[in-house]
Design a protein around this motif. Structure first.
Motif, short mmCIF file in Angstrom:
data_model
loop_
_atom_site.label_atom_id
_atom_site.label_comp_id
_atom_site.label_asym_id
_atom_site.label_seq_id
_atom_site.Cartn_x
_atom_site.Cartn_y
_atom_site.Cartn_z
N SER A 2 0.82 -1.21 0.00
CA SER A 2 0.00 0.00 0.00
C SER A 2 0.85 1.27 0.00
O SER A 2 0.45 2.28 -0.57
N TRP A 5 1.96 1.78 -3.57
CA TRP A 5 0.84 2.27 -4.36
C TRP A 5 0.56 3.74 -4.05
O TRP A 5 0.27 4.51 -4.96
N THR A 6 0.66 4.15 -2.80
CA THR A 6 0.47 5.55 -2.43
C THR A 6 1.54 6.43 -3.09
O THR A 6 1.24 7.53 -3.54
N THR A 45 -4.49 10.25 2.40
CA THR A 45 -4.72 8.94 3.03
C THR A 45 -4.95 9.10 4.52
O THR A 45 -5.89 8.52 5.08
N TYR A 54 -11.88 6.15 4.44
CA TYR A 54 -11.12 4.96 4.05
C TYR A 54 -10.98 4.06 5.26
O TYR A 54 -10.88 4.52 6.40
N GLU A 58 -6.24 1.27 3.97
CA GLU A 58 -6.66 1.62 2.62
C GLU A 58 -6.12 3.00 2.26
O GLU A 58 -6.20 3.93 3.06
N GLY A 59 -5.57 3.14 1.10
CA GLY A 59 -4.99 4.40 0.67
C GLY A 59 -5.97 5.25 -0.10
O GLY A 59 -7.04 4.79 -0.52
#
Length: 86
Positions: A2, A5-6, A45, A54, A58-59
């Motif tokens: 994550s 991905w962020t 985030t 979120y 979870e981002g």
């Protein structure tokens, strides 16, 4: 995964936010824009998780990251103006 991905989303968000944010006090340079976008994605985030938009872990999505990057760019412009006016 994550965090990676962020960072990727933040990089894209920084480039998009720079095009969307008007003004002459934008950060110059590709690397600085990418870093501010990544910071914006982390801000989005964190705020999204704090406001329960979120789930934990979870981002932010691309739209949230762009909004976070725009916020970071506006803060950058604010402090940049204060530094040059003193």
């Amino acid at each position: 995964m994550s965090i990676v991905w962020t960072i990727v989303i933040g990089f894209l968000a920084g480039v998009i936010a720079k095009f969307l944010t008007p003004g002459s006090n934008e950060p110059t340079g590709f690397v600085l824009t990418a870093i501010l976008g990544i910071v914006g994605a982390f801000v989005a985030t964190y705020l999204g998780q704090a406001l329960h938009w979120y789930r934990p872990g979870e981002g932010a999505g691309l739209i949230g990251a762009v909004v976070g990057a725009i916020i970071v760019l506006m803060v950058w412009a604010f402090f940049s103006n204060r530094r040059h006016s003193v």
